[in-house]
Write a protein that holds these residues in place. Structure first.
Motif, PDB file in Angstrom:
ATOM      1  N   ALA A 230       0.813  -1.219   0.000  1.00 35.00           N
ATOM      2  CA  ALA A 230       0.000   0.000   0.000  1.00 35.00           C
ATOM      3  C   ALA A 230       0.844   1.266   0.000  1.00 35.00           C
ATOM      4  CB  ALA A 230      -0.936  -0.002   1.211  1.00 35.00           C
ATOM      5  N   GLU A 231       2.085   1.181   0.484  1.00 30.72           N
ATOM      6  CA  GLU A 231       2.924   2.367   0.599  1.00 30.72           C
ATOM      7  C   GLU A 231       3.533   2.804  -0.727  1.00 30.72           C
ATOM      8  OE1 GLU A 231       5.906  -0.634  -0.029  1.00 30.72           O
ATOM      9  OE2 GLU A 231       4.003  -0.619   1.055  1.00 30.72           O
ATOM     10  N   MET A 232       3.489   1.952  -1.753  1.00 22.85           N
ATOM     11  CA  MET A 232       4.090   2.273  -3.038  1.00 22.85           C
ATOM     12  C   MET A 232       3.278   3.306  -3.803  1.00 22.85           C
ATOM     13  SD  MET A 232       5.563  -1.217  -4.801  1.00 22.85           S
ATOM     14  CE  MET A 232       6.303  -0.253  -6.137  1.00 22.85           C
ATOM     15  N   GLU A 233       3.955   4.142  -4.551  1.00 26.30           N
ATOM     16  CA  GLU A 233       3.273   5.046  -5.470  1.00 26.30           C
ATOM     17  C   GLU A 233       2.530   4.197  -6.497  1.00 26.30           C
ATOM     18  OE1 GLU A 233       4.609   7.963  -9.082  1.00 26.30           O
ATOM     19  OE2 GLU A 233       5.835   7.966  -7.248  1.00 26.30           O
ATOM     20  N   ALA A 234       1.301   4.598  -6.826  1.00 23.33           N
ATOM     21  CA  ALA A 234       0.433   3.789  -7.691  1.00 23.33           C
ATOM     22  C   ALA A 234       1.094   3.473  -9.027  1.00 23.33           C
ATOM     23  CB  ALA A 234      -0.896   4.496  -7.908  1.00 23.33           C
ATOM     24  N   GLY A 235       1.734   4.462  -9.625  1.00 23.00           N
ATOM     25  CA  GLY A 235       2.364   4.233 -10.922  1.00 23.00           C
ATOM     26  C   GLY A 235       3.481   3.200 -10.846  1.00 23.00           C
ATOM     27  N   LYS A 236       4.282   3.249  -9.788  1.00 22.75           N
ATOM     28  CA  LYS A 236       5.361   2.281  -9.612  1.00 22.75           C
ATOM     29  C   LYS A 236       4.800   0.883  -9.368  1.00 22.75           C
ATOM     30  CE  LYS A 236       8.886   5.481  -7.901  1.00 22.75           C
ATOM     31  NZ  LYS A 236       9.801   5.824  -6.778  1.00 22.75           N
ATOM     32  N   PHE A 237       3.712   0.818  -8.587  1.00 26.25           N
ATOM     33  CA  PHE A 237       3.125  -0.498  -8.342  1.00 26.25           C
ATOM     34  C   PHE A 237       2.556  -1.083  -9.629  1.00 26.25           C
ATOM     35  CE2 PHE A 237      -0.429  -3.323  -7.486  1.00 26.25           C
ATOM     36  CZ  PHE A 237       0.211  -4.297  -6.720  1.00 26.25           C
ATOM     37  N   ASN A 238       1.884  -0.272 -10.423  1.00 28.82           N
ATOM     38  CA  ASN A 238       1.297  -0.772 -11.668  1.00 28.82           C
ATOM     39  C   ASN A 238       2.383  -1.312 -12.602  1.00 28.82           C
ATOM     40  OD1 ASN A 238      -1.277  -0.121 -10.820  1.00 28.82           O
ATOM     41  ND2 ASN A 238      -1.292   1.871 -11.845  1.00 28.82           N
ATOM     42  N   LYS A 239       3.535  -0.664 -12.622  1.00 34.51           N
ATOM     43  CA  LYS A 239       4.650  -1.160 -13.427  1.00 34.51           C
ATOM     44  C   LYS A 239       5.148  -2.499 -12.879  1.00 34.51           C
ATOM     45  CE  LYS A 239       9.286   0.028 -15.063  1.00 34.51           C
ATOM     46  NZ  LYS A 239      10.379   1.053 -15.037  1.00 34.51           N
ATOM     47  N   LEU A 240       5.259  -2.575 -11.544  1.00 30.41           N
ATOM     48  CA  LEU A 240       5.680  -3.822 -10.906  1.00 30.41           C
ATOM     49  C   LEU A 240       4.674  -4.936 -11.176  1.00 30.41           C
ATOM     50  CD1 LEU A 240       7.538  -5.391  -8.933  1.00 30.41           C
ATOM     51  CD2 LEU A 240       6.140  -4.472  -7.061  1.00 30.41           C
ATOM     52  N   LEU A 241       3.390  -4.600 -11.107  1.00 29.91           N
ATOM     53  CA  LEU A 241       2.335  -5.582 -11.365  1.00 29.91           C
ATOM     54  C   LEU A 241       2.423  -6.117 -12.786  1.00 29.91           C
ATOM     55  CD1 LEU A 241      -0.257  -7.036 -10.464  1.00 29.91           C
ATOM     56  CD2 LEU A 241      -1.542  -4.987 -11.130  1.00 29.91           C
ATOM     57  N   GLN A 242       2.683  -5.238 -13.732  1.00 31.71           N
ATOM     58  CA  GLN A 242       2.801  -5.671 -15.123  1.00 31.71           C
ATOM     59  C   GLN A 242       3.993  -6.616 -15.299  1.00 31.71           C
ATOM     60  OE1 GLN A 242       0.476  -4.884 -17.579  1.00 31.71           O
ATOM     61  NE2 GLN A 242       1.568  -6.584 -18.546  1.00 31.71           N
ATOM     62  N   GLU A 243       5.086  -6.337 -14.616  1.00 30.55           N
ATOM     63  CA  GLU A 243       6.255  -7.217 -14.674  1.00 30.55           C
ATOM     64  C   GLU A 243       5.923  -8.590 -14.077  1.00 30.55           C
ATOM     65  OE1 GLU A 243       9.405  -5.241 -12.664  1.00 30.55           O
ATOM     66  OE2 GLU A 243       9.570  -3.618 -14.131  1.00 30.55           O
ATOM     67  N   ALA A 244       5.180  -8.591 -12.970  1.00 35.59           N
ATOM     68  CA  ALA A 244       4.798  -9.859 -12.329  1.00 35.59           C
ATOM     69  C   ALA A 244       3.881 -10.664 -13.243  1.00 35.59           C
ATOM     70  CB  ALA A 244       4.114  -9.582 -10.993  1.00 35.59           C
ATOM     71  N   ILE A 245       2.949  -9.989 -13.889  1.00 39.41           N
ATOM     72  CA  ILE A 245       2.019 -10.660 -14.796  1.00 39.41           C
ATOM     73  C   ILE A 245       2.763 -11.253 -15.993  1.00 39.41           C
ATOM     74  CG2 ILE A 245       0.201 -10.173 -16.488  1.00 39.41           C
ATOM     75  CD1 ILE A 245      -1.136  -8.438 -14.379  1.00 39.41           C
ATOM     76  N   GLU A 246       3.716 -10.517 -16.526  1.00 42.53           N
ATOM     77  CA  GLU A 246       4.514 -11.043 -17.630  1.00 42.53           C
ATOM     78  C   GLU A 246       5.303 -12.272 -17.194  1.00 42.53           C
ATOM     79  OE1 GLU A 246       6.886  -7.828 -19.055  1.00 42.53           O
ATOM     80  OE2 GLU A 246       5.177  -6.704 -19.864  1.00 42.53           O
ATOM     81  N   HIS A 247       5.795 -12.238 -15.978  1.00 43.30           N
ATOM     82  CA  HIS A 247       6.533 -13.393 -15.444  1.00 43.30           C
ATOM     83  C   HIS A 247       5.625 -14.618 -15.357  1.00 43.30           C
ATOM     84  CE1 HIS A 247       9.385 -15.762 -13.279  1.00 43.30           C
ATOM     85  NE2 HIS A 247       8.751 -15.683 -12.125  1.00 43.30           N
ATOM     86  N   ILE A 248       4.401 -14.427 -14.897  1.00 39.69           N
ATOM     87  CA  ILE A 248       3.448 -15.541 -14.828  1.00 39.69           C
ATOM     88  C   ILE A 248       3.131 -16.060 -16.225  1.00 39.69           C
ATOM     89  CG2 ILE A 248       1.069 -16.177 -14.242  1.00 39.69           C
ATOM     90  CD1 ILE A 248       1.247 -14.234 -11.884  1.00 39.69           C
ATOM     91  N   ASN A 249       2.855 -15.147 -17.143  1.00 38.94           N
ATOM     92  CA  ASN A 249       2.495 -15.543 -18.509  1.00 38.94           C
ATOM     93  C   ASN A 249       3.620 -16.287 -19.218  1.00 38.94           C
ATOM     94  OD1 ASN A 249      -0.002 -14.354 -18.171  1.00 38.94           O
ATOM     95  ND2 ASN A 249       0.537 -12.455 -19.232  1.00 38.94           N
ATOM     96  N   ASN A 250       4.862 -15.942 -18.891  1.00 39.34           N
ATOM     97  CA  ASN A 250       6.012 -16.573 -19.539  1.00 39.34           C
ATOM     98  C   ASN A 250       6.506 -17.817 -18.803  1.00 39.34           C
ATOM     99  OD1 ASN A 250       6.085 -14.596 -21.556  1.00 39.34           O
ATOM    100  ND2 ASN A 250       7.403 -13.256 -20.334  1.00 39.34           N
ATOM    101  N   SER A 251       5.866 -18.145 -17.686  1.00 37.87           N
ATOM    102  CA  SER A 251       6.278 -19.309 -16.906  1.00 37.87           C
ATOM    103  C   SER A 251       5.629 -20.577 -17.465  1.00 37.87           C
ATOM    104  CB  SER A 251       5.877 -19.130 -15.437  1.00 37.87           C
ATOM    105  OG  SER A 251       4.465 -19.262 -15.287  1.00 37.87           O
ATOM    106  N   THR A 252       5.873 -21.682 -16.791  1.00 39.62           N
ATOM    107  CA  THR A 252       5.358 -22.981 -17.239  1.00 39.62           C
ATOM    108  C   THR A 252       4.070 -23.390 -16.539  1.00 39.62           C
ATOM    109  OG1 THR A 252       6.744 -24.098 -15.584  1.00 39.62           O
ATOM    110  CG2 THR A 252       7.677 -23.790 -17.795  1.00 39.62           C
ATOM    111  N   ILE A 253       3.457 -22.490 -15.745  1.00 36.72           N
ATOM    112  CA  ILE A 253       2.312 -22.922 -14.934  1.00 36.72           C
ATOM    113  C   ILE A 253       1.006 -22.942 -15.729  1.00 36.72           C
ATOM    114  CG2 ILE A 253       3.488 -21.958 -12.913  1.00 36.72           C
ATOM    115  CD1 ILE A 253       1.269 -19.844 -12.757  1.00 36.72           C
ATOM    116  N   GLY A 254       0.985 -22.332 -16.917  1.00 35.18           N
ATOM    117  CA  GLY A 254      -0.206 -22.420 -17.767  1.00 35.18           C
ATOM    118  C   GLY A 254      -1.283 -21.397 -17.494  1.00 35.18           C
ATOM    119  N   TRP A 255      -0.932 -20.316 -16.773  1.00 28.31           N
ATOM    120  CA  TRP A 255      -1.900 -19.252 -16.517  1.00 28.31           C
ATOM    121  C   TRP A 255      -1.684 -18.100 -17.497  1.00 28.31           C
ATOM    122  CZ3 TRP A 255      -2.839 -17.997 -10.659  1.00 28.31           C
ATOM    123  CH2 TRP A 255      -3.155 -19.188  -9.977  1.00 28.31           C
ATOM    124  N   LYS A 256      -2.762 -17.352 -17.754  1.00 25.40           N
ATOM    125  CA  LYS A 256      -2.690 -16.141 -18.544  1.00 25.40           C
ATOM    126  C   LYS A 256      -3.359 -15.008 -17.781  1.00 25.40           C
ATOM    127  CE  LYS A 256      -0.445 -17.914 -21.934  1.00 25.40           C
ATOM    128  NZ  LYS A 256       0.999 -17.544 -22.119  1.00 25.40           N
TER     129      LYS A 256
END
Length: 299
Positions: A230-256
């Motif tokens: 909650a303490e993160m600036e919204a814009g920085k968190f959204n960038k971090l979230l996008q990186e996390a989502i890309e990591h999930i999408n590029n992983s082997t777990i089969g989620w999108k």
């Protein structure tokens, strides 16, 4: 496994329906749907937080979770360890004298299952994480059920090269399972693991959405609160979230996963099998990767 004794006393700890499998460990939904295990790396002064007063944690699904003063804010590292403790404790009897369950393991064994080498730094890391879990205490309300507990009641480590640990878990933890639970895929968590904030956020998202049969679209602001950032600036968190989502999408777990107009949506692959409280099918008793034992013959 103690076929003659542990099975007979099983009702004193966890019910048979919660039996873990090779790559699965049960988790109460309440622990995955809140900010208890934050999406932080836990490194440095910024990564380590100790609450100076009783604090209400962000939670999804009507749960109320208060973390007591003096408790450290835990991370996904702590969750990895705790899941292995629960997995290893399943067959163990309840200690009637103090209502605890004992888990015994060698530190090298534990570290191997966490994908670590077992060197001196890793040994200190494991000891520190167990100590932090010992310090963290909570008041958790699920419906009308109030549970006051910690994730680790206490632990000891024996001298010697193997340095075996004995960790005591509070039997009151089983109350949390009664409000809903999920078998969390440990192989998925290991596939998403890493040292960056994006890696740990990906692990948090995996745990959170694993507790949903049909993932619920949520706004990025809600996700930010629930994952403990909650303490993160919204814009920085959204960038971090996008990186996390890309990591999930590029992983082997089969989620999108994707973010559209500030809303996170998740689709699980057809091979992803959820085992939750409703509709769970009982499986045969598994052979564990991490075995809680007193003697070598129990392996």
């Amino acid at each position: 496994m103690h076929e003659s004794t542990a099975v007979a006393e099983l009702s004193g700890w966890l019910p048979e329906v919660l039996a873990p499998a090779t790559h699965l460990s049960p988790i109460p939904n309440v622990l995955a749907r809140c900010s208890m295990f934050a999406a932080r790396t836990g490194r440095g002064a910024v990564g380590k937080i100790v609450y100076r007063k009783r604090t209400l944690l962000a939670a999804y699904g009507g749960y109320e979770i208060w973390q007591e003063a003096g408790s450290p804010h835990l991370t996904q590292d702590h969750l990895d360890i705790w899941l292995l403790l629960i997995k290893a404790s399943y067959d163990n009897p309840l200690n009637q004298s103090d209502k605890t369950v004992t888990v015994s393991f060698g530190y090298r064994e534990m570290l191997r299952h966490l994908g670590k080498t077992g060197g001196g730094a890793d040994m200190a890391w494991l000891r520190d994480k167990l100590t932090e879990m010992r310090m963290a205490t909570y008041r958790i309300t699920c419906g009308e059920q109030l549970t006051v507990t910690g994730l680790v009641h206490k632990f000891t480590q024996s001298p010697g090269e193997d340095g075996r640990y004995e960790v005591l878990l509070d039997a009151e933890l089983r109350n949390l399972f009664s409000a809903g639970w999920t078998q969390l895929n440990l192989a998925h968590r290991l596939a998403l693991a890493g040292r960056t904030s994006a890696h740990v956020l990906a692990q948090w998202l995996h745990a959170f959405y694993s507790t949903h049969r049909s993932p619920v679209p949520l706004g990025t602001q809600k996700i930010q609160m629930l994952c403990g950032r909650a303490e993160m600036e919204a814009g920085k968190f959204n960038k971090l979230l996008q990186e996390a989502i890309e990591h999930i999408n590029n992983s082997t777990i089969g989620w999108k996963c994707e973010v559209n107009n500030g809303v996170v949506s998740v689709k699980k692959g057809s091979h992803t099998k959820l085992a939750q409280r409703a509709g769970h099918e009982k499986s045969s008793r598994p052979r564990y990767d991490l075995v809680a034992e007193e003697d070598e013959e129990d392996i």
